[in-house]
Design a protein around this motif. Sequence first.
Motif, PDB file in Angstrom:
ATOM      1  N   ASP A 205       0.859  -1.199   0.000  1.00  0.00           N
ATOM      2  CA  ASP A 205       0.000   0.000   0.000  1.00  0.00           C
ATOM      3  C   ASP A 205       0.889   1.239   0.000  1.00  0.00           C
ATOM      4  O   ASP A 205       1.580   1.520   0.978  1.00  0.00           O
ATOM      5  N   PHE A 206       0.872   1.982  -1.116  1.00  0.00           N
ATOM      6  CA  PHE A 206       1.683   3.202  -1.156  1.00  0.00           C
ATOM      7  C   PHE A 206       0.823   4.456  -1.037  1.00  0.00           C
ATOM      8  O   PHE A 206       1.146   5.528  -1.557  1.00  0.00           O
ATOM      9  N   ASP A 207      -0.279   4.326  -0.319  1.00  0.00           N
ATOM     10  CA  ASP A 207      -1.100   5.473   0.085  1.00  0.00           C
ATOM     11  C   ASP A 207      -1.802   6.175  -1.075  1.00  0.00           C
ATOM     12  O   ASP A 207      -1.789   7.403  -1.186  1.00  0.00           O
ATOM     13  N   ILE A 208      -2.442   5.402  -1.927  1.00  0.00           N
ATOM     14  CA  ILE A 208      -3.306   5.997  -2.941  1.00  0.00           C
ATOM     15  C   ILE A 208      -4.510   6.613  -2.239  1.00  0.00           C
ATOM     16  O   ILE A 208      -5.190   5.934  -1.461  1.00  0.00           O
ATOM     17  N   PRO A 209      -4.804   7.872  -2.463  1.00  0.00           N
ATOM     18  CA  PRO A 209      -5.974   8.485  -1.812  1.00  0.00           C
ATOM     19  C   PRO A 209      -7.260   7.738  -2.192  1.00  0.00           C
ATOM     20  O   PRO A 209      -7.479   7.393  -3.358  1.00  0.00           O
ATOM     21  N   LEU A 210      -8.102   7.499  -1.204  1.00  0.00           N
ATOM     22  CA  LEU A 210      -9.357   6.780  -1.431  1.00  0.00           C
ATOM     23  C   LEU A 210     -10.223   7.496  -2.467  1.00  0.00           C
ATOM     24  O   LEU A 210     -10.913   6.852  -3.261  1.00  0.00           O
ATOM     25  N   ALA A 211     -10.149   8.820  -2.480  1.00  0.00           N
ATOM     26  CA  ALA A 211     -10.959   9.598  -3.433  1.00  0.00           C
ATOM     27  C   ALA A 211     -10.570   9.275  -4.877  1.00  0.00           C
ATOM     28  O   ALA A 211     -11.426   9.235  -5.764  1.00  0.00           O
ATOM     29  N   ASP A 212      -9.280   9.043  -5.119  1.00  0.00           N
ATOM     30  CA  ASP A 212      -8.839   8.704  -6.471  1.00  0.00           C
ATOM     31  C   ASP A 212      -9.315   7.312  -6.876  1.00  0.00           C
ATOM     32  O   ASP A 212      -9.625   7.074  -8.047  1.00  0.00           O
ATOM     33  N   ILE A 213      -9.358   6.406  -5.908  1.00  0.00           N
ATOM     34  CA  ILE A 213      -9.833   5.046  -6.197  1.00  0.00           C
ATOM     35  C   ILE A 213     -11.320   5.061  -6.536  1.00  0.00           C
ATOM     36  O   ILE A 213     -11.753   4.521  -7.556  1.00  0.00           O
ATOM     37  N   THR A 214     -12.098   5.702  -5.679  1.00  0.00           N
ATOM     38  CA  THR A 214     -13.557   5.690  -5.886  1.00  0.00           C
ATOM     39  C   THR A 214     -13.970   6.534  -7.089  1.00  0.00           C
ATOM     40  O   THR A 214     -15.019   6.281  -7.686  1.00  0.00           O
ATOM     41  N   GLU A 215     -13.161   7.507  -7.459  1.00  0.00           N
ATOM     42  CA  GLU A 215     -13.466   8.289  -8.649  1.00  0.00           C
ATOM     43  C   GLU A 215     -13.448   7.405  -9.892  1.00  0.00           C
ATOM     44  O   GLU A 215     -14.239   7.588 -10.819  1.00  0.00           O
ATOM     45  N   ILE A 216     -12.569   6.418  -9.915  1.00  0.00           N
ATOM     46  CA  ILE A 216     -12.452   5.518 -11.062  1.00  0.00           C
ATOM     47  C   ILE A 216     -13.327   4.280 -10.895  1.00  0.00           C
ATOM     48  O   ILE A 216     -14.009   3.848 -11.834  1.00  0.00           O
ATOM     49  N   LEU A 217     -13.347   3.701  -9.705  1.00  0.00           N
ATOM     50  CA  LEU A 217     -14.077   2.440  -9.496  1.00  0.00           C
ATOM     51  C   LEU A 217     -15.508   2.650  -9.024  1.00  0.00           C
ATOM     52  O   LEU A 217     -16.324   1.727  -9.103  1.00  0.00           O
ATOM     53  N   GLY A 218     -15.807   3.841  -8.534  1.00  0.00           N
ATOM     54  CA  GLY A 218     -17.129   4.093  -7.965  1.00  0.00           C
ATOM     55  C   GLY A 218     -17.139   3.840  -6.473  1.00  0.00           C
ATOM     56  O   GLY A 218     -16.264   3.167  -5.915  1.00  0.00           O
ATOM     57  N   GLU A 219     -18.149   4.380  -5.808  1.00  0.00           N
ATOM     58  CA  GLU A 219     -18.284   4.216  -4.354  1.00  0.00           C
ATOM     59  C   GLU A 219     -18.530   2.764  -3.994  1.00  0.00           C
ATOM     60  O   GLU A 219     -18.082   2.275  -2.952  1.00  0.00           O
ATOM     61  N   PHE A 220     -19.253   2.060  -4.859  1.00  0.00           N
ATOM     62  CA  PHE A 220     -19.557   0.643  -4.638  1.00  0.00           C
ATOM     63  C   PHE A 220     -19.117  -0.144  -5.866  1.00  0.00           C
ATOM     64  O   PHE A 220     -19.904  -0.366  -6.789  1.00  0.00           O
ATOM     65  N   PRO A 221     -17.852  -0.554  -5.920  1.00  0.00           N
ATOM     66  CA  PRO A 221     -17.321  -1.241  -7.110  1.00  0.00           C
ATOM     67  C   PRO A 221     -18.090  -2.514  -7.428  1.00  0.00           C
ATOM     68  O   PRO A 221     -18.599  -3.189  -6.534  1.00  0.00           O
ATOM     69  N   THR A 222     -18.146  -2.858  -8.695  1.00  0.00           N
ATOM     70  CA  THR A 222     -18.873  -4.063  -9.103  1.00  0.00           C
ATOM     71  C   THR A 222     -18.071  -5.337  -8.841  1.00  0.00           C
ATOM     72  O   THR A 222     -18.640  -6.418  -8.807  1.00  0.00           O
ATOM     73  N   ILE A 223     -16.750  -5.214  -8.701  1.00  0.00           N
ATOM     74  CA  ILE A 223     -15.909  -6.371  -8.378  1.00  0.00           C
ATOM     75  C   ILE A 223     -15.152  -6.073  -7.088  1.00  0.00           C
ATOM     76  O   ILE A 223     -14.494  -5.031  -6.977  1.00  0.00           O
ATOM     77  N   GLU A 224     -15.244  -6.991  -6.115  1.00  0.00           N
ATOM     78  CA  GLU A 224     -14.562  -6.790  -4.838  1.00  0.00           C
ATOM     79  C   GLU A 224     -13.977  -8.096  -4.321  1.00  0.00           C
ATOM     80  O   GLU A 224     -14.516  -9.173  -4.572  1.00  0.00           O
ATOM     81  N   ARG A 225     -12.869  -7.973  -3.591  1.00  0.00           N
ATOM     82  CA  ARG A 225     -12.360  -9.096  -2.812  1.00  0.00           C
ATOM     83  C   ARG A 225     -13.161  -9.174  -1.521  1.00  0.00           C
ATOM     84  O   ARG A 225     -13.518  -8.148  -0.936  1.00  0.00           O
TER      85      ARG A 225
END
Length: 512
Positions: A205-225
């Motif tokens: 984990d190199f500290d990707i901001p959560l906002a950047d992740i959810t901006e691309i994957l969405g608040e509720f991603p369709t694929i999850e572990r």
Amino acid sequence: MNNTKEKFVVTAAQMRQIEERIFVAGMPVAALMEKVAGLVTRRIVKLFNRNISKIGILVGPGHNGGDALVIARELYFQGYEIIVYCPIPKLKELTNAHSKYLQSLGVNFVDNISPVKNCDLLIDGLFGFGLEREITGDLAVAINQINSWKKQIFSIDLPSGIHTDTGEVLGTAISAKHTFCLGLWKQAFLQDQALEYIGTSELIDFDIPLADITEILGEFPTIERITKTSAITNFPLPLSPTTYKYKNGNLLLIVGSHRYSGAAILTGLGARATGVGMLSIAVPKSIKPILNNHLPEVLIIGCPETETGTIKQLPKDIDLSKFEAIACGPGLTTEPKSIVEAILSVNCPIVLDADALNICDNLEKNYLVSQRQAPTIITPHPGEFKRLFPHLENQLNNRILSAKKVTKNSNLILVFKGAKTIIANSQKILINPESTPALARGGSGDVLTGLVGGLLAITSAKTLPLEAVKTAVWWHAQAAILAAKKRTELGVDAFTLTQYLIPALEKIYSNS
């Protein structure tokens, strides 16, 4: 480690978009490379054998190669002898800068793989995520040589030669002992065909901001572990102090035959472990005494049977509408077709496994399943999947995509069994990242069917069926992992697995 990031899974394209957001926001590429390489270096030093003195670094032309060179530099400064194998002379600008600096320090660079054979450890930085072309020619020959040496290899981000999304081997690939996945989990780590190359793995984990992740994957991603946190949310614990048996789920299992009485027992033991309030098991009347011996508290329904010892029909006084869930199939044989047809008309979640799936045959053409309003949970292994969906037989190199196609526009919940079991419905795909080869034994799936049925019955009024299924799959795997630690992988037969279901829960809750 931010545990919330453990659930995210990305494709190569999504990872590129997320990284681009980070760079546009002002994070220098060089600074991120230093940070990532520093984190990986610390993990490598912690993991490898202390007797190691000579380390080979496999360097590619891109930023994965740059990461490897920074790691090489740091290990060099810690006193290790370094040999850099750099087979592609044209490097990206930043990677080339690190290469020049290392050479200025006197580190040995080679473009022939032979000198690397004498190294104690190899670090693979040839190609990271996003590789799509096959590895061919001299480099393919070199990778095959490397694999033949059976060295300890650590791969950065992905073993070189593995497709980021499908896990496919692109011509050839590095066979790593351990892989450091950078930033976010890539889909390849959840594709069965990549696992022998990935070895063990961990997320850096190199500290990707959560906002950047959810901006691309969405608040509720369709694929999850599936994570521990999300799985235990749906355990029916603690119980309400005012609960009673009729309030805690009513499950019917339709299982077993004279030939396969063990399947009925294993399914019943799995269901019993869930604490379901009322458990009824319909079996051929000739094996009712056997079930009573193993499950004395369960209502065992002896059914009229055929000459071959299979259920001929359900007793006329069974009211199928009173059950919160019905599970059918283990040990049933393919004779009782009318029984499977009858339960498919009931308006509650139905679990179809083993012989019930064989009876249903091609699900694309099975209108009894496609027209159901209540969820139908199917639990195929790869062989059953091919029979149920013959039009997808040639697309199983991407299990995630196959699962998506099966559940699109349907009310199916698919439990696609494998090293990384996939759970999917029309909105979401969940993947269980932790399991053990100990489950690759006859009867393990029967136990899972019981767990799924029990949790569906208990949580029917409170939890979405997909969530109950997710919890069952995760619990099943955790019990097997615990049993394998205590008994070795060879000691986990299906009956032993049932004995570790409750200890696994105790361990889970004692560590929560």
